[in-house]
Motif scaffolding. Structure first.
Motif, PDB file in Angstrom:
ATOM      1  N   GLU A 130       0.851  -1.180   0.000  1.00 10.13           N
ATOM      2  CA  GLU A 130       0.000   0.000   0.000  1.00 10.13           C
ATOM      3  C   GLU A 130       0.890   1.235   0.000  1.00 10.13           C
ATOM      4  OE1 GLU A 130      -2.742  -0.106   3.172  1.00 10.13           O
ATOM      5  OE2 GLU A 130      -3.637  -2.025   2.573  1.00 10.13           O
ATOM      6  N   ALA A 131       0.367   2.337  -0.512  1.00  7.65           N
ATOM      7  CA  ALA A 131       1.190   3.539  -0.732  1.00  7.65           C
ATOM      8  C   ALA A 131       1.399   4.363   0.529  1.00  7.65           C
ATOM      9  CB  ALA A 131       0.555   4.393  -1.817  1.00  7.65           C
ATOM     10  N   ALA A 132       1.353   3.730   1.704  1.00  4.74           N
ATOM     11  CA  ALA A 132       1.556   4.483   2.941  1.00  4.74           C
ATOM     12  C   ALA A 132       3.016   4.878   3.090  1.00  4.74           C
ATOM     13  CB  ALA A 132       1.092   3.675   4.133  1.00  4.74           C
ATOM     14  N   LYS A 133       3.926   3.958   2.819  1.00  2.00           N
ATOM     15  CA  LYS A 133       5.358   4.224   2.931  1.00  2.00           C
ATOM     16  C   LYS A 133       5.880   4.769   1.602  1.00  2.00           C
ATOM     17  CE  LYS A 133       6.171   2.449   7.120  1.00  2.00           C
ATOM     18  NZ  LYS A 133       6.394   1.023   7.276  1.00  2.00           N
ATOM     19  N   LYS A 134       6.886   5.633   1.694  1.00  2.00           N
ATOM     20  CA  LYS A 134       7.488   6.210   0.496  1.00  2.00           C
ATOM     21  C   LYS A 134       8.931   6.569   0.800  1.00  2.00           C
ATOM     22  CE  LYS A 134       6.478  10.462  -0.763  1.00  2.00           C
ATOM     23  NZ  LYS A 134       5.802  11.660  -1.322  1.00  2.00           N
ATOM     24  N   ILE A 135       9.796   6.313  -0.171  1.00  2.00           N
ATOM     25  CA  ILE A 135      11.208   6.680  -0.065  1.00  2.00           C
ATOM     26  C   ILE A 135      11.459   7.891  -0.951  1.00  2.00           C
ATOM     27  CG2 ILE A 135      13.560   5.976  -0.644  1.00  2.00           C
ATOM     28  CD1 ILE A 135      12.740   3.110   0.047  1.00  2.00           C
ATOM     29  N   VAL A 136      12.084   8.928  -0.385  1.00  2.00           N
ATOM     30  CA  VAL A 136      12.450  10.126  -1.152  1.00  2.00           C
ATOM     31  C   VAL A 136      13.950  10.332  -1.010  1.00  2.00           C
ATOM     32  CG1 VAL A 136      12.165  12.609  -1.417  1.00  2.00           C
ATOM     33  CG2 VAL A 136      10.186  11.189  -0.844  1.00  2.00           C
ATOM     34  N   ILE A 137      14.636  10.381  -2.140  1.00  3.23           N
ATOM     35  CA  ILE A 137      16.090  10.569  -2.167  1.00  3.23           C
ATOM     36  C   ILE A 137      16.396  11.899  -2.841  1.00  3.23           C
ATOM     37  CG2 ILE A 137      18.270   9.720  -3.131  1.00  3.23           C
ATOM     38  CD1 ILE A 137      17.027   6.884  -2.989  1.00  3.23           C
ATOM     39  N   ASN A 138      17.166  12.738  -2.168  1.00  4.48           N
ATOM     40  CA  ASN A 138      17.629  13.996  -2.764  1.00  4.48           C
ATOM     41  C   ASN A 138      19.116  13.833  -3.059  1.00  4.48           C
ATOM     42  OD1 ASN A 138      18.285  16.572  -3.560  1.00  4.48           O
ATOM     43  ND2 ASN A 138      17.563  17.584  -1.715  1.00  4.48           N
ATOM     44  N   VAL A 181      -5.844  22.975  16.472  1.00  4.12           N
ATOM     45  CA  VAL A 181      -6.965  22.418  15.711  1.00  4.12           C
ATOM     46  C   VAL A 181      -6.613  20.994  15.317  1.00  4.12           C
ATOM     47  CG1 VAL A 181      -7.799  24.623  14.826  1.00  4.12           C
ATOM     48  CG2 VAL A 181      -6.061  23.378  13.557  1.00  4.12           C
ATOM     49  N   ASP A 182      -7.613  20.135  15.235  1.00  2.00           N
ATOM     50  CA  ASP A 182      -7.432  18.746  14.817  1.00  2.00           C
ATOM     51  C   ASP A 182      -7.780  18.622  13.348  1.00  2.00           C
ATOM     52  OD1 ASP A 182      -6.656  17.827  17.340  1.00  2.00           O
ATOM     53  OD2 ASP A 182      -8.747  17.704  17.990  1.00  2.00           O
ATOM     54  N   GLY A 183      -6.887  17.991  12.583  1.00  2.00           N
ATOM     55  CA  GLY A 183      -7.125  17.795  11.153  1.00  2.00           C
ATOM     56  C   GLY A 183      -6.800  16.386  10.729  1.00  2.00           C
ATOM     57  N   THR A 184      -6.840  16.150   9.418  1.00  4.56           N
ATOM     58  CA  THR A 184      -6.574  14.811   8.894  1.00  4.56           C
ATOM     59  C   THR A 184      -5.132  14.383   9.136  1.00  4.56           C
ATOM     60  OG1 THR A 184      -6.113  15.813   6.743  1.00  4.56           O
ATOM     61  CG2 THR A 184      -8.350  14.990   7.118  1.00  4.56           C
ATOM     62  N   ASN A 185      -4.220  15.350   9.234  1.00  4.95           N
ATOM     63  CA  ASN A 185      -2.808  15.036   9.470  1.00  4.95           C
ATOM     64  C   ASN A 185      -2.410  15.227  10.932  1.00  4.95           C
ATOM     65  OD1 ASN A 185      -2.309  14.449   6.745  1.00  4.95           O
ATOM     66  ND2 ASN A 185      -2.053  16.627   6.277  1.00  4.95           N
ATOM     67  N   ASP A 211       5.934   7.883   6.110  1.00  7.50           N
ATOM     68  CA  ASP A 211       4.778   7.043   6.384  1.00  7.50           C
ATOM     69  C   ASP A 211       3.564   7.960   6.491  1.00  7.50           C
ATOM     70  OD1 ASP A 211       2.973   5.125   7.066  1.00  7.50           O
ATOM     71  OD2 ASP A 211       3.958   4.466   8.897  1.00  7.50           O
ATOM     72  N   ASP A 212       2.632   7.829   5.535  1.00 11.17           N
ATOM     73  CA  ASP A 212       1.468   8.724   5.488  1.00 11.17           C
ATOM     74  C   ASP A 212       1.898  10.188   5.491  1.00 11.17           C
ATOM     75  OD1 ASP A 212      -0.496   6.802   5.281  1.00 11.17           O
ATOM     76  OD2 ASP A 212      -0.628   6.539   7.440  1.00 11.17           O
ATOM     77  N   ASP A 213       2.871  10.518   4.652  1.00 14.06           N
ATOM     78  CA  ASP A 213       3.392  11.884   4.483  1.00 14.06           C
ATOM     79  C   ASP A 213       4.115  12.414   5.715  1.00 14.06           C
ATOM     80  OD1 ASP A 213       2.478  12.106   1.862  1.00 14.06           O
ATOM     81  OD2 ASP A 213       0.492  12.747   2.520  1.00 14.06           O
ATOM     82  N   LYS A 214       4.359  11.562   6.676  1.00 10.78           N
ATOM     83  CA  LYS A 214       5.131  11.963   7.851  1.00 10.78           C
ATOM     84  C   LYS A 214       6.525  11.357   7.764  1.00 10.78           C
ATOM     85  CE  LYS A 214       5.172  11.854  12.906  1.00 10.78           C
ATOM     86  NZ  LYS A 214       4.482  11.369  14.129  1.00 10.78           N
ATOM     87  N   LYS A 215       7.537  12.219   7.870  1.00 13.10           N
ATOM     88  CA  LYS A 215       8.916  11.726   7.794  1.00 13.10           C
ATOM     89  C   LYS A 215       9.253  10.965   9.076  1.00 13.10           C
ATOM     90  CE  LYS A 215      11.929  14.609   6.106  1.00 13.10           C
ATOM     91  NZ  LYS A 215      12.926  15.695   5.972  1.00 13.10           N
ATOM     92  N   ILE A 216       9.627   9.705   8.927  1.00 13.88           N
ATOM     93  CA  ILE A 216       9.898   8.885  10.125  1.00 13.88           C
ATOM     94  C   ILE A 216      11.370   8.516  10.264  1.00 13.88           C
ATOM     95  CG2 ILE A 216       7.555   7.968  10.219  1.00 13.88           C
ATOM     96  CD1 ILE A 216       8.591   5.406   8.905  1.00 13.88           C
ATOM     97  N   ALA A 217      12.173   8.713   9.201  1.00 21.02           N
ATOM     98  CA  ALA A 217      13.600   8.386   9.301  1.00 21.02           C
ATOM     99  C   ALA A 217      14.363   9.065   8.176  1.00 21.02           C
ATOM    100  CB  ALA A 217      13.812   6.880   9.235  1.00 21.02           C
ATOM    101  N   ILE A 218      15.626   9.401   8.432  1.00 17.76           N
ATOM    102  CA  ILE A 218      16.515   9.920   7.390  1.00 17.76           C
ATOM    103  C   ILE A 218      17.853   9.187   7.489  1.00 17.76           C
ATOM    104  CG2 ILE A 218      15.440  12.200   7.248  1.00 17.76           C
ATOM    105  CD1 ILE A 218      17.737  13.301   8.937  1.00 17.76           C
ATOM    106  N   TYR A 219      18.472   8.969   6.335  1.00 16.53           N
ATOM    107  CA  TYR A 219      19.738   8.234   6.288  1.00 16.53           C
ATOM    108  C   TYR A 219      20.688   8.909   5.305  1.00 16.53           C
ATOM    109  CZ  TYR A 219      16.698   4.553   8.209  1.00 16.53           C
ATOM    110  OH  TYR A 219      15.798   3.836   8.976  1.00 16.53           O
ATOM    111  N   PRO A 220      21.994   9.000   5.639  1.00 16.02           N
ATOM    112  CA  PRO A 220      22.976   9.527   4.691  1.00 16.02           C
ATOM    113  C   PRO A 220      23.288   8.478   3.624  1.00 16.02           C
ATOM    114  CG  PRO A 220      24.073   8.818   6.695  1.00 16.02           C
ATOM    115  CD  PRO A 220      22.592   8.653   6.943  1.00 16.02           C
TER     116      PRO A 220
END
Length: 377
Positions: free
Chosen positions: A13-21, A297-301, A31-40
């Motif tokens: 499912e598309a909950a997790k995503k890897i972004v490399i710069n 305020v409480d929202g979807t995120n 995870d759900d647009d929340k950054k949970i880890a960063i790695y060099p």
């Protein structure tokens, strides 16, 4: 060797995503647009750069065998001398995310295009992602983000591949959507571009504004955009004068010579920053007859904060009591009084005084004054 194939494993499912710069040489796991880890990372050399684009994890392999791309008959089995380390995640063709037997190469442009990670990091990532996890590879020298403390932070990285020359206008474009570009001077941006060291710079906190329950939006006029965020910096909250005036349907005057903002309700000190106009939030009651503050305020995120303003019942200052009108009134009264006095004097009968004719005397000859020329330096 353990190989997990795309064909035999359900799509993630598309909950997790890897972004490399590639510019920052950092991998971020979301995870759900929340950054949970960063790695060099260690990435491709300038001659064999890591390709940018949108990919996904196609296969996962434990204890992979390395095959020499230039000589497919030459292989290195899993072990300490294997360039792939102990984990491999293929994303496209011969490109993949893997470990390395050269941890000193992390943070540099060293590979043939693959994405190298420290062994402990790649093994952790391997457990967090599944077949089908999206992989986005970009090259962005300018990175702007909002951290956990609501602070807007930006980074500028070196141009390792020579792909992206940047200037202050480019950086301001990245800062603008966050509503804080007015609070970072072009001089500071120029220095940061010169350094390009990837170090974080905190600008301020920024929050959306609601006026009587309705979101305040950016205002555009004659090609000029006025930011609509409330900005908190060094303990002071700044409110954007123009978007609030438009939302409140209140005529606003800016007097640059006096640095003041004026409405029918009152006049306060204003601040102009890179063609943006702000007022201290404490003065909103005086200038707009508005009061409010930050609220959760409480929202979807999850929970966030917003600056809420409400109209306070307060009549505008009558025109004759406004500062400029009062001064005009005082001057008019003074002029009227003077005119009345002159008129009264003219209406009086002239008083004639007869004085004896003075004796004529012979005056000495006047000498002309010496002329002084303007001296131009």
């Amino acid at each position: 060797m353990s190989l997990i194939l795309n064909s035999s494993t359900p799509q993630a499912e598309a909950a997790k995503k890897i972004v490399i710069n590639s510019a920052s040489r950092i991998l971020s796991l979301y995870d759900d647009d929340k950054k949970i880890a960063i790695y060099p990372l260690g990435l491709g050399k300038p001659s064999t750069p890591t390709p940018v684009g949108y990919y996904k994890i196609n296969t996962k392999e434990i204890n992979p065998t390395w095959i020499d791309p230039s000589n497919p008959e030459y292989e290195i089995p899993s072990g300490a001398s294997n360039p792939l380390g102990y984990r491999w995640m293929q994303i496209w063709g011969n490109y993949g995310i893997h470990g390395t037997n050269r941890p000193d190469s992390i943070g540099h442009y060293v590979s043939n295009g693959c994405v190298r990670m420290r062994e402990a990091d790649v093994e952790t990532l391997f457990e967090h992602v599944e077949i089908g996890t999206p992989v986005e590879i970009t090259y962005n020298r300018v990175v702007v983000e909002k951290n956990a403390d609501d602070e807007i932070v930006y980074y500028i990285y070196p141009d390792g591949y020579g792909w992206q020359p940047i200037d202050t206008a480019y950086v301001n474009q990245w800062l603008a959507p966050y509503g804080v570009s007015a609070f970072e001077s072009d001089e500071d941006i120029e220095k940061k571009i010169y350094d390009s060291d990837g170090e974080p710079t905190i600008i301020a906190k920024a929050y959306a504004i609601e006026l009587n329950g309705k979101r305040v939006e950016n205002f555009e006029q004659n090609g000029r955009t006025f930011d609509s965020k409330a900005v908190v910096r060094e303990g002071i909250t700044y409110l954007p004068a123009v978007p609030i005036a438009m939302a409140a349907k209140t005529k606003l005057e800016w007097r640059s010579g006096e640095s003041t903002l004026r409405t029918a309700y009152g006049e306060v000190v204003g601040m102009e920053r890179k063609r943006q106009l702000y007022l201290n939030a404490d003065d909103a009651i005086v200038l707009f007859s508005l009061d409010g503050g930050l609220q959760n305020v409480d929202g979807t995120n999850g929970r966030s904060r917003i600056y809420k303003l409400q109209t306070v019942e307060r009549l505008p200052i009558p025109e004759e009591q406004q500062p400029e009108t009062k001064e005009k009134g005082k001057k008019k009264k003074k002029d009227d009084k003077k005119d009345a006095e002159v008129k009264k004097e003219l209406e009086k009968e002239p008083e004639i005084k007869t004085e004896p004719e003075p004796e004529k005397t012979v005056e000495s000859e006047e000498k002309p004054l010496t002329e002084v020329e303007d001296v131009k330096e």
